[in-house]
Design a protein around this motif. Structure first.
Motif, mmCIF file in Angstrom:
data_model
loop_
_atom_site.group_PDB
_atom_site.id
_atom_site.type_symbol
_atom_site.label_atom_id
_atom_site.label_comp_id
_atom_site.label_asym_id
_atom_site.label_seq_id
_atom_site.Cartn_x
_atom_site.Cartn_y
_atom_site.Cartn_z
ATOM 1 N N TRP A 265 -44.297 21.329 -96.481
ATOM 2 C CA TRP A 265 -44.070 19.879 -96.408
ATOM 3 C C TRP A 265 -43.164 19.550 -95.224
ATOM 4 C CZ3 TRP A 265 -39.054 18.086 -96.727
ATOM 5 C CH2 TRP A 265 -38.937 16.708 -96.503
ATOM 6 N N ALA B 104 -41.010 10.975 -106.587
ATOM 7 C CA ALA B 104 -40.881 11.284 -105.161
ATOM 8 C C ALA B 104 -41.362 10.080 -104.344
ATOM 9 C CB ALA B 104 -41.699 12.532 -104.815
ATOM 10 N N PHE C 124 -39.289 8.038 -101.497
ATOM 11 C CA PHE C 124 -39.738 7.938 -100.094
ATOM 12 C C PHE C 124 -39.606 6.505 -99.551
ATOM 13 C CE2 PHE C 124 -42.980 11.622 -100.923
ATOM 14 C CZ PHE C 124 -41.920 12.513 -100.952
ATOM 15 N N LEU D 28 -36.402 5.619 -97.740
ATOM 16 C CA LEU D 28 -35.962 6.337 -96.530
ATOM 17 C C LEU D 28 -35.588 5.367 -95.411
ATOM 18 C CD1 LEU D 28 -38.492 9.317 -96.283
ATOM 19 C CD2 LEU D 28 -36.024 9.459 -96.604
HETATM 20 C C1 1PX Z 1 -34.775 16.766 -90.595
HETATM 21 C C2 1PX Z 1 -35.366 16.200 -91.784
HETATM 22 C C3 1PX Z 1 -35.162 17.071 -92.894
HETATM 23 C C4 1PX Z 1 -35.432 16.502 -94.231
HETATM 24 C C5 1PX Z 1 -34.741 17.361 -95.210
HETATM 25 C C6 1PX Z 1 -35.205 17.227 -96.548
HETATM 26 C C7 1PX Z 1 -34.916 18.430 -97.366
HETATM 27 C C8 1PX Z 1 -35.800 18.444 -98.509
HETATM 28 C C9 1PX Z 1 -35.603 19.568 -99.433
HETATM 29 C C10 1PX Z 1 -36.670 19.523 -100.439
HETATM 30 C C11 1PX Z 1 -36.712 20.758 -101.279
HETATM 31 C C12 1PX Z 1 -37.657 20.538 -102.391
HETATM 32 C C13 1PX Z 1 -37.856 21.778 -103.186
HETATM 33 C C14 1PX Z 1 -38.914 21.493 -104.199
HETATM 34 C C15 1PX Z 1 -39.350 22.728 -104.893
HETATM 35 C C16 1PX Z 1 -40.340 22.311 -105.971
HETATM 36 O O1 1PX Z 1 -41.493 22.038 -105.655
HETATM 37 N N1 1PX Z 1 -39.882 22.257 -107.225
HETATM 38 C C17 1PX Z 1 -40.721 21.756 -108.306
HETATM 39 C C18 1PX Z 1 -41.331 22.893 -109.076
HETATM 40 O O2 1PX Z 1 -40.337 23.760 -109.533
HETATM 41 P P1 1PX Z 1 -40.535 24.493 -110.962
HETATM 42 O O3 1PX Z 1 -39.347 25.407 -111.074
HETATM 43 O O4 1PX Z 1 -40.539 23.398 -111.998
HETATM 44 O O5 1PX Z 1 -41.851 25.207 -110.901
HETATM 45 C C19 1PX Z 1 -39.858 20.888 -109.181
HETATM 46 O O6 1PX Z 1 -40.566 20.432 -110.292
HETATM 47 C C20 1PX Z 1 -39.421 19.796 -108.274
HETATM 48 C C21 1PX Z 1 -38.616 18.889 -108.511
HETATM 49 C C22 1PX Z 1 -38.103 17.965 -107.486
HETATM 50 C C23 1PX Z 1 -39.094 17.127 -106.746
HETATM 51 C C24 1PX Z 1 -39.502 17.695 -105.447
HETATM 52 C C25 1PX Z 1 -40.160 16.646 -104.585
HETATM 53 C C26 1PX Z 1 -40.130 17.144 -103.174
HETATM 54 C C27 1PX Z 1 -40.477 16.066 -102.217
HETATM 55 C C28 1PX Z 1 -40.319 16.502 -100.811
HETATM 56 C C29 1PX Z 1 -38.948 16.299 -100.284
HETATM 57 C C30 1PX Z 1 -38.723 14.939 -99.825
HETATM 58 C C31 1PX Z 1 -37.403 14.717 -99.206
HETATM 59 C C32 1PX Z 1 -37.477 13.638 -98.226
HETATM 60 C C33 1PX Z 1 -36.306 13.545 -97.358
HETATM 61 C C34 1PX Z 1 -36.589 13.138 -95.992
#
Ligand code: 1PX
Length: 215
Positions: free
Chosen positions: A118, A159, A163, A166
């Motif tokens: 992503w 999510a 977004f 932002l």
């Molecule tokens: C220079 C720009 C950099 C922007 C930095 C943003 C850092 C984002 C870090 C995101 C790390 C997300 C880890 C998600 C791992 C995941 O998929 N976990 C799910 C599954 O885990 P499980 O243990 O249950 O199998 C879990 O259910 C997730 C929960 C949280 C929701 C994750 C939504 C991720 C959306 C993408 C990040 C958007 C951030 C936008 C900031 C610009």
């Protein structure tokens, strides 16, 4: 929350971590991989409470990996390659999808690995974006193309809501703390291929060992 997670985000620093995570033999050092993610969490924390649930999950996943690294089996967790070998050799992974090891290193890293895809897509969109392009749309499109396929409805919805909040492109560039928009684009031009390489190495390793569907 640890102090380091409250400090100001700096894209250059994150880039350095991902750079140092590659050994000359193209092994991936978990310590630096985690430190790259922790750097990114600093940016998430500055974006407001709607991102709190994402930040919490990222912190918890990096903590699981750090705990392995600090445990008596620590040396086996030095690199992604040695971790995969160790956990597979010792049957510490749910290859048969029974869910006995819900916190194995391999399944935890798989979640971050999917998130890295992503990040790669999002940063490439940011790099090639024009002045009026919307950060929220770039983020949503990158998410739909990658992580969303692995998330249930409720997470996708939450999510999506986050977004929308932002900052606009220029304000987001400022949060990245690199300098002028031209400098941001320049650093992104270095960051994306690097993340791509780290992603590709992990991807091939997980493919080779059939680890892509760990529950
Ligand atoms: C220079 C720009 C950099 C922007 C930095 C943003 C850092 C984002 C870090 C995101 C790390 C997300 C880890 C998600 C791992 C995941 O998929 N976990 C799910 C599954 O885990 P499980 O243990 O249950 O199998 C879990 O259910 C997730 C929960 C949280 C929701 C994750 C939504 C991720 C959306 C993408 C990040 C958007 C951030 C936008 C900031 C610009």
């Amino acid at each position: 929350m640890a102090d380091s997670e409250n400090q100001k985000f700096c894209l250059q620093e994150v880039l350095e971590s991902f750079k140092s995570c590659l050994s000359p033999e193209k092994e991936i050092y978990i310590e630096h991989y985690v430190s790259g993610w922790r750097g990114l969490v600093k940016l998430l924390n500055s974006l407001g409470s709607l991102f709190g649930f994402i930040s919490k999950d990222a912190v918890s996943k990096t903590q699981i990996l750090m705990n392995f690294l600090k445990s008596e089996n620590g040396p086996h967790y030095a690199t992604v390659q040695s971790m995969v070998k160790f956990e597979l050799d010792n049957e510490l992974v749910d290859v048969d999808k029974k869910g006995i090891y819900p916190e194995s290193g391999c399944r935890t890293l798989l979640r971050l690995h999917r998130a890295l895809r992503w990040l790669q897509l999002f940063l490439e969109r940011l790099r090639t974006s024009k002045e009026d392009d919307k950060t929220s749309v770039m983020c949503r499109d990158a998410y739909n193309e990658s992580l969303a396929q692995h998330h249930p409805w409720l997470i996708r919805k939450s999510a999506g809501v986050a977004f929308y909040s932002l900052p606009v492109r220029l304000a987001f560039f400022e949060v990245m703390n690199v300098g002028t928009p031209e400098q941001v684009v320049d650093v992104l031009g270095k960051a994306v291929p690097l993340l791509c390489e780290v992603y590709q190495i992990t991807e091939e390793l997980y493919q080779k060992h059939n680890l892509h569907d760990l529950p």
